[in-house]
Write a protein that holds these residues in place. Structure first.
Motif, PDB file in Angstrom:
ATOM      1  N   ILE A 123       0.845  -1.200   0.000  1.00  0.00           N
ATOM      2  CA  ILE A 123       0.000   0.000   0.000  1.00  0.00           C
ATOM      3  C   ILE A 123       0.881   1.252   0.000  1.00  0.00           C
ATOM      4  N   PHE A 124       1.935   1.212   0.809  1.00  0.00           N
ATOM      5  CA  PHE A 124       2.971   2.255   0.812  1.00  0.00           C
ATOM      6  C   PHE A 124       3.463   2.479  -0.623  1.00  0.00           C
ATOM      7  N   GLY A 125       3.762   1.372  -1.309  1.00  0.00           N
ATOM      8  CA  GLY A 125       4.294   1.450  -2.667  1.00  0.00           C
ATOM      9  C   GLY A 125       3.278   1.983  -3.675  1.00  0.00           C
ATOM     10  N   VAL A 126       2.001   1.683  -3.472  1.00  0.00           N
ATOM     11  CA  VAL A 126       0.966   2.226  -4.363  1.00  0.00           C
ATOM     12  C   VAL A 126       1.050   3.744  -4.367  1.00  0.00           C
ATOM     13  N   SER A 127       1.166   4.297  -3.155  1.00  0.00           N
ATOM     14  CA  SER A 127       1.256   5.750  -3.031  1.00  0.00           C
ATOM     15  C   SER A 127       2.508   6.268  -3.743  1.00  0.00           C
ATOM     16  N   THR A 128       3.628   5.559  -3.568  1.00  0.00           N
ATOM     17  CA  THR A 128       4.863   5.973  -4.240  1.00  0.00           C
ATOM     18  C   THR A 128       4.682   5.939  -5.758  1.00  0.00           C
ATOM     19  N   TYR A 129       4.105   4.846  -6.255  1.00  0.00           N
ATOM     20  CA  TYR A 129       3.881   4.713  -7.695  1.00  0.00           C
ATOM     21  C   TYR A 129       3.032   5.856  -8.230  1.00  0.00           C
ATOM     22  N   VAL A 130       1.888   6.120  -7.555  1.00  0.00           N
ATOM     23  CA  VAL A 130       0.971   7.151  -8.053  1.00  0.00           C
ATOM     24  C   VAL A 130       1.660   8.517  -8.042  1.00  0.00           C
TER      25      VAL A 130
ATOM     26  N   GLY B 230       2.544  16.422 -13.566  1.00  0.00           N
ATOM     27  CA  GLY B 230       1.769  17.218 -12.618  1.00  0.00           C
ATOM     28  C   GLY B 230       2.627  17.737 -11.485  1.00  0.00           C
ATOM     29  N   SER B 231       2.003  18.491 -10.583  1.00  0.00           N
ATOM     30  CA  SER B 231       2.761  19.062  -9.470  1.00  0.00           C
ATOM     31  C   SER B 231       2.994  17.985  -8.419  1.00  0.00           C
ATOM     32  N   PRO B 232       4.141  18.056  -7.729  1.00  0.00           N
ATOM     33  CA  PRO B 232       4.471  17.015  -6.746  1.00  0.00           C
ATOM     34  C   PRO B 232       3.468  16.943  -5.603  1.00  0.00           C
ATOM     35  N   TYR B 233       2.987  18.113  -5.121  1.00  0.00           N
ATOM     36  CA  TYR B 233       2.108  18.071  -3.959  1.00  0.00           C
ATOM     37  C   TYR B 233       0.777  17.427  -4.301  1.00  0.00           C
ATOM     38  N   MET B 234       0.266  17.773  -5.521  1.00  0.00           N
ATOM     39  CA  MET B 234      -0.956  17.131  -5.996  1.00  0.00           C
ATOM     40  C   MET B 234      -0.714  15.627  -6.127  1.00  0.00           C
ATOM     41  N   GLY B 235       0.466  15.272  -6.628  1.00  0.00           N
ATOM     42  CA  GLY B 235       0.811  13.861  -6.776  1.00  0.00           C
ATOM     43  C   GLY B 235       0.773  13.134  -5.445  1.00  0.00           C
ATOM     44  N   MET B 236       1.302  13.804  -4.406  1.00  0.00           N
ATOM     45  CA  MET B 236       1.317  13.170  -3.089  1.00  0.00           C
ATOM     46  C   MET B 236      -0.097  12.986  -2.559  1.00  0.00           C
ATOM     47  N   VAL B 237      -0.943  14.005  -2.795  1.00  0.00           N
ATOM     48  CA  VAL B 237      -2.333  13.887  -2.355  1.00  0.00           C
ATOM     49  C   VAL B 237      -3.004  12.716  -3.068  1.00  0.00           C
ATOM     50  N   LEU B 238      -2.788  12.647  -4.382  1.00  0.00           N
ATOM     51  CA  LEU B 238      -3.374  11.545  -5.147  1.00  0.00           C
ATOM     52  C   LEU B 238      -2.821  10.200  -4.671  1.00  0.00           C
ATOM     53  N   GLY B 239      -1.524  10.177  -4.371  1.00  0.00           N
ATOM     54  CA  GLY B 239      -0.896   8.942  -3.905  1.00  0.00           C
ATOM     55  C   GLY B 239      -1.525   8.455  -2.612  1.00  0.00           C
TER      56      GLY B 239
END
Lengths: 312, 286
Positions: free
Chosen positions: A66-73, A83-92
């Motif tokens: 699950i940790f890795g899913v977030s990293t992948y996304v 896209g922007s990194p912060y948006m990416g982290m939110v999506l992750g």
């Protein structure tokens, strides 16, 4: 003597630990700073494992995935989608939480070893998909991202950003496990049937615990994306879940803060060992065997037992 | 199933036969000893490498298979008597200990054999293909299918028609009572553990000739075995057979129709079964 529900000695230890994590990076070379950054990120993963393993009494072997899913996304969003990194982290984090919810629905009815087996198999699905879905995940080659913004490119600023984030997350998790909800989880761990007959909705509690645990694992994964700027199937592999679990157990399951000790011990060991040998996996396995035989309570758990015995 | 031809159907069946051989050992140990042996995949790979080493030096496939079974049974003996005895009765610690053992074994095999892919040399008379129903099919895979059926029959006879089998079944249901009746249950536990391990070794030797051997093969076969046992239920031989058939066929369907999501096709149904029957299709409460 307790302050806000923590024994005075424990409070002193927490303050000392936090102070050490705040000051030491100023005194060591940048390589060690990046190891400490990793320790903080993995401590969050270990704490999320601890919510399930230590407080809810169900040992998960899928939180690394699950940790890795977030990293992948996160990496995918910044690289392929630009896209922007912060948006990416939110999506992750969102994606990790979603996956955790699906897994929770499937896994909460099982207990004991069946829970371990099922979560292991569920985690392997993610690994299988990341490995084979080459068009999106890049297969074995993985994905290289551009997650870390320029202002955090240096080691120290990035460390303190992670430090601040982890401090907030730790406080949130601590509140979570000490809340009435967290106490109910411990009740379920100790006697599921009793809690059920007292009228608690055990399934719902387990579902929420699993989802929250997945959410925090996702936060750790998103931070890791920023730390590493690269993701490959080894990030979602079983060893990741195993390491997270080992950190939680080494620190002491059900102690939450033990996760920091566990993460420090395991990552420290990994880096120390890598100077002499490439056989880290053997050392990891051996550590697991030794801890299971000699110290199943973990470091902090052992200290607590010793103190309790001393007080009689 | 229009997307599958006879050839692929047979592939699914032969894979199921191999899975049954491996998973039957897993489920025996799980059922009787309550030990989830996460080193089972590593034992499979160990058996495969042993069979490769011996079969290619002596030139005899049979010697390779027997050596693999013996070597893995002895490894099982060491694992049980050397390590697991310290954590008896602690379900969770046992599982995690075998997980550690699996990691160590896997890494040691990587040291010894490197990252190359090996194939256990099959004997001459099993090479090539036979022709029937208008299609050519590899002889070796048919041999695996037959072996799976033979092992099923042998295990069924062992469990249902012998004294040892009666003791094992009694041990699955109620170890305390059988111990109180004067049976040395520990010895039966140990025998079962070695038998289960030997089956993993046999699987590795047989599977190593058509699935090939490589460093991550242990994790893959372990996950398939887990799926089989989760679907079939703990300690059930029939459950392992049904589970192996399901997983083998689903795997083939997945690989043919949705290659990128093959894992999902296997584990989706597994998760669904578990949601309705948490102990598996043939599982019983302890």
């Amino acid at each position: 003597m307790t302050i806000a529900g923590i024994p005075r000695l424990g409070l002193a230890a927490i303050l000392f630990g936090a102070l050490a994590f705040a000051i030491v990076p100023l005194l060591v070379p940048s390589y060690q700073v990046s190891i400490l950054t990793e320790v903080l990120i993995y401590a969050v993963l270990a704490m999320s494992v601890d919510i399930l393993a230590g407080y809810a009494g169900r040992t998960p072997l899928c939180l690394g995935a699950i940790f890795g899913v977030s990293t992948y996304v996160t990496v995918y969003w910044t690289s392929t989608m630009a896209g922007s990194p912060y948006m990416g982290m939110v999506l992750g984090v969102g994606a990790a939480t979603l996956v955790a919810m699906v897994f929770a629905v499937l896994a909460i009815r099982t207990t004991g070893v069946y829970f371990i087996l099922l979560t292991l198999a569920l985690g392997m699905i993610i690994w299988g998909i990341c490995l084979r879905w080459t068009s999106v995940t890049g297969g074995e080659n993985g994905l290289r991202g551009s997650v870390r913004p320029a202002e955090l490119a240096a080691h120290l600023p990035f460390y303190y950003m992670v430090f601040a984030a982890v401090a907030v997350i730790t406080f949130a998790m601590w509140r979570f496990v000490r809340s009435p909800f967290g106490l109910t989880l411990r009740g379920i761990r100790d006697s599921e049937s009793r809690m059920r007959s007292l009228g608690y909705n055990v399934s719902l509690h387990m579902f929420i615990a699993f989802t929250v645990s997945g959410l925090f694992a996702g936060v750790a994964g998103a931070l890791y994306a920023m730390f590493n700027d690269f993701v490959s199937p080894s990030t979602v592999a079983l060893t990741q879940s195993v390491e997270g679990l080992l950190m939680a157990i080494t620190g002491g399951a059900g102690t939450l803060f033990g996760a920091f000790i566990g993460a420090f011990a395991i990552i420290g060991l990994e880096n120390a060992v890598s100077l002499y040998t490439e056989r880290w996996q053997s050392v990891l396995g051996l550590t697991f065997i030794l801890i299971m035989i000699f110290a199943p309570e973990g470091i902090l758990g052992g200290i607590k037992t010793l103190l309790a015995r001393k007080r009689g | 199933m229009s997307g599958l031809n006879t050839f692929q159907l047979l592939n699914g069946l032969t894979f199921a036969a191999l899975l049954f051989i491996v998973a039957s050992g897993f489920t025996l140990i799980f059922g009787l000893l309550r030990i989830v042996n996460l080193a089972h995949g590593a034992l499979y790979l160990l058996g495969g490498y042993c069979a490769y080493a011996l079969a290619s030096t002596t030139g005899s496939f049979l010697v390779g298979i027997l050596a693999a079974m013996a070597a893995v049974a002895v490894t099982g003996l060491i694992l049980d008597q050397g390590l697991l005895r310290f954590v008896r009765g602690h379900e969770l610690r046992q599982v995690l200990l075998t997980l550690g053992v699996g990691l160590v074994l896997n890494d040691m095999m990587l040291v010894l054999f490197g990252g190359d892919t090996y194939t256990v040399p099959a004997p001459e008379f099993l090479r090539g293909a036979v022709r029937f129903w208008g299609l050519f099919y590899p002889k070796y895979r048919l041999f695996v299918l037959a072996l799976g059926i033979v092992i099923f029959i042998l295990l069924w006879l062992l469990l249902n028609r012998t004294r040892l089998g009666a003791l094992i079944r009694a041990g699955v249901d109620d170890p305390e009572t059988i111990e109180a009746m004067g049976v040395n249950i520990r010895r039966i536990f140990l025998l079962t553990f070695m038998l289960g391990a030997a089956l993993a070794g046999l699987g590795g030797a047989v599977g190593g000739a058509f699935l090939t051997l490589y460093p991550s093969a242990d994790a893959e076969i372990l996950v398939f075995s887990l799926a089989v046992v989760i679907i079939g239920g703990r300690g059930s031989l029939v459950g392992a057979a049904v589970g192996a058939l399901m997983v083998g066929m689903l795997n083939t369907v997945g690989q043919v129709m949705f290659p990128e999501f093959a894992y999902f096709v296997i584990f989706g149904p597994m998760a669904a079964i578990l949601a309705f029957r948490p102990l598996g299709l043939f599982g019983r409460t302890a």
